[in-house]
Design an enzyme around this catalytic site. Structure first.
Site, PDB file in Angstrom:
ATOM      1  N   GLY A   1       3.677 -21.386 -11.224  1.00 38.07           N
ATOM      2  CA  GLY A   1       3.475 -20.053 -11.825  1.00 38.07           C
ATOM      3  C   GLY A   1       2.602 -19.207 -10.914  1.00 38.07           C
ATOM      4  N   GLU A   2       1.839 -18.326 -11.505  1.00 41.55           N
ATOM      5  CA  GLU A   2       0.927 -17.398 -10.815  1.00 41.55           C
ATOM      6  C   GLU A   2       1.662 -16.326 -10.011  1.00 41.55           C
ATOM      7  OE1 GLU A   2      -1.744 -19.502  -8.196  1.00 41.55           O
ATOM      8  OE2 GLU A   2      -2.490 -20.809  -9.779  1.00 41.55           O
TER       9      GLU A   2
END
Ligand SMILES: Cc1cc2nc3c(=O)[nH]c(=O)nc-3n(C[C@H](O)[C@H](O)[C@H](O)COP(=O)(O)O)c2cc1C
Length: 579
Positions: free
Chosen positions: A544-545
């Site tokens: 993610g991120e």
């Protein structure tokens, strides 16, 4: 209308004209001195500015001495270089082309200062609002700037100073603040638009984004219906431009390479052309990753081993530059912005953090809706406004990022709601969970679906049912990018779930989307399939991120650059017939 007090039309026009034609000037100064009487008139205009409690907190320091200006220019240059050193790739390149001061090119410099103590303790208005002293000096700057324009004098404001360094050079007493450093001189011409706009650094925001009726958020011009930002954005999203795509396909076929040899990147370039409505398409740079962060009530159901506090801790890490997204973004030349749309903690204001909290976390969707419909709309709107602001700030490629412990659970529920997928197939192991937690996670998604019986034709209802705030905001972010014809590179399963919501609100929005990567989460493949998007990289990432999307940025940019830079058979004189 009061006929007595208004100016005759031509005088009124002159006022609006000087306001519209005032420019911050950095180039094209002439060496001619500014006569004392002209400078005197301009300073007199500055001195007529309004001031809090009529305190007139300004002083004007007029500098002409060359040696002093050289020392001051050196101070500014040092901070300019420091700023340049902190900029991400594409921004640094375009900053290099900008001129940010004309200290030595102008015959006279004027410093406007502020005495925050002038008038004593009972200065009317300043006691409650101490900042009004500085505001008053800024108004003196505005008057000076406008009068100078009417005199044919250009003014350039320089703010690349350490204030106390500059104050020492000017002999300012310690109780005076530097408000503005202004470079003043005659110019060959005044540009019609701000230099930062023509250089593509930033855009002017439409007035309708800035005017609110009665309360913040009810946008609308006087006499017009309040603007509904979401409806406006949806209405502005159009299909990709067919003519530009046809031109792009034809150009790909004429480029000095075998037909089709750039594979998927040819499709990327064609879609970029369709999105921009031009062939070749503009380079998608500078790029900015917006990491939308929020917490989830469903965390309480034990769907992840990570404590909820990690969301806020990771936000701090992003802002300190210590996360993987920071490393990847630095490598790819993208800026990282973090948007708090619902972190369950008070976050310190820090550079790079946009505080847009709708609520401190969603509610547990197994017990009721994760959020209200109003909150869902507010989060979508926050996301689309972030997209608009980032594009107005000059970004030409938006990248989705997210942070929210338990957000793969909410994503699975959203994906099932929008695609009809089976929770057992759409639910993944997220950050890595044991068999018991995984079984519980699937059960939580099933219970949520059974409870809310989501209707995919009601995307706001689906977002409200399962959350999170980052999904809703990401949906708005995607819509905002699509409405402005700016490509949006999607990260993994969280962005995918948000893209399903965006597609349900405005199907053509997906034309602006590029799937950065294929996440290891099983729901992501279902999502991309449903959206008809092909991932650009497949590296088994499940972080993610925004990490997977940032890795795809150079691919999207290369696709556009090839179409711009590669010669065609006719232009290069290369035969296009295979032997
Ligand atoms: C508070 C303030 C500080 C500014 N500092 C700088 C600066 O350091 N260097 C620069 O080139 N322009 C500076 N500017 C000018 C702005 O870039 C400029 O006003 C803006 O791009 C809009 O263009 P316009 O003034 O021509 O309408 C500053 C303007 C303001 C109001």
């Amino acid at each position: 209308m009061n006929e007595e007090n208004h100016y005759p039309p031509e005088q009124r026009e002159a006022v609006y004209r000087v306001i519209a034609e005032r420019r911050d000037v950095r180039r094209g100064f002439r060496p001619d001195p500014v006569p004392d009487d002209v400078l005197g008139r301009v300073l007199a205009a500055a001195h007529q500015a309004p001031s809090v409690g009529f305190s007139q907190p300004w002083d004007f320091i007029v500098i002409t001495d060359r040696a002093r200006r050289e020392r001051i220019a050196a101070l500014a240059r040092r901070h300019r270089d420091q700023y340049a050193g902190e900029l991400p790739g594409a921004r640094a390149r375009s900053f290099d082309r900008l001129k940010v001061e004309s200290i030595l090119d102008t015959p006279v410099n004027v410093v406007v200062s502020c005495d925050r103590t002038r008038g004593g303790r009972h200065t009317l208005g300043r006691r409650t609002q101490p900042k009004t002293a500085d505001f008053s000096s800024v108004l003196a700057v505005a008057n000076l700037w406008l009068a100078a324009r009417a005199e044919g004098l250009g003014v350039g404001w320089v703010s690349f100073f350490d204030e106390r360094e500059l104050a020492a050079e000017l002999g300012l007493p310690a109780h005076l603040e530097v408000i503005a450093y202004l470079c003043v001189g005659y110019v060959t011409e005044f540009a019609p638009e701000p230099e930062l706009a023509t250089a593509g650094w930033a855009r002017r925001r439409p007035l309708s984004w800035a005017v609110h009726a009665e309360q913040y958020g009810r946008r609308g011009l006087p006499g017009e219906e309040p603007v509904d930002p979401l409806a406006d954005v949806i209405a502005a999203i159009a299909p990709l431009d067919e003519a530009a795509m046809t031109a792009a396909r034809e150009r790909q076929d004429r480029m000095t390479k075998p037909r089709g040899s750039l594979g998927v990147l040819e499709d990327v370039s064609v879609r970029l052309a369709g999105l921009a409505g031009s062939c070749p398409p503009p380079l998608p740079e500078p790029a900015c990753v917006a990491v939308f962060a929020a917490d989830h009530g469903v965390h309480a159901r034990g769907v992840t081993p990570w404590p909820q506090e990690v969301t806020a801790q990771m936000v701090a890490n992003f802002l300190a530059g210590g996360a993987v997204i920071n490393a990847f973004a630095a490598q790819g030349g993208a800026e990282v912005t973090v948007v708090d749309v619902g972190v369950a903690a008070e976050l310190e204001p820090l550079p790079g953090l946009l505080p847009r909290k709708i609520a401190p976390g969603t509610a547990d969707f197994t017990e009721g809706p994760a959020m209200t419909r109003d909150q869902a709309v507010a989060a979508v709107t926050a996301g689309l406004e972030v997209a608009r602001d980032l594009v107005a700030a000059g970004n030409r490629c938006l990248i989705t990022g997210d942070m929210g412990i338990a957000n793969t659970t909410a994503s699975a529920a959203l994906i099932c709601a929008f695609t009809g997928a089976d929770p057992a197939e759409a639910t993944g192991r997220g950050t890595g969970i044991d068999a018991a937690t995984y079984a519980r996670k699937i059960d939580v998604v099933c219970r949520g679906l059974a409870r809310h019986r989501p209707d995919p034709a009601d995307p706001v209802g689906v977002l409200a049912a399962f959350g999170g705030f980052e999904h809703a905001a990401l949906a708005g972010f995607i819509l905002g990018g699509a409405a402005l014809h700016v490509p949006v590179i999607l990260d993994g399963v969280i962005a995918g779930a948000a893209a399903l919501a965006a597609a349900a609100l405005a199907p053509d929005a997906i034309g602006a989307c590029f799937a950065g990567h294929q996440s290891a989460e099983p729901g992501h493949a279902i999502t991309l399939n449903h959206l008809g998007l092909r991932p650009l990289v497949d590296l088994g990432l499940r972080l993610g991120e925004g990490t997977g999307a940032v890795l795809a940025l150079p691919l999207v940019q290369s696709a556009a650059r090839a179409m711009r830079d590669v010669a065609t058979f006719d232009s290069a004189g290369v035969s296009d017939k295979a032997p």
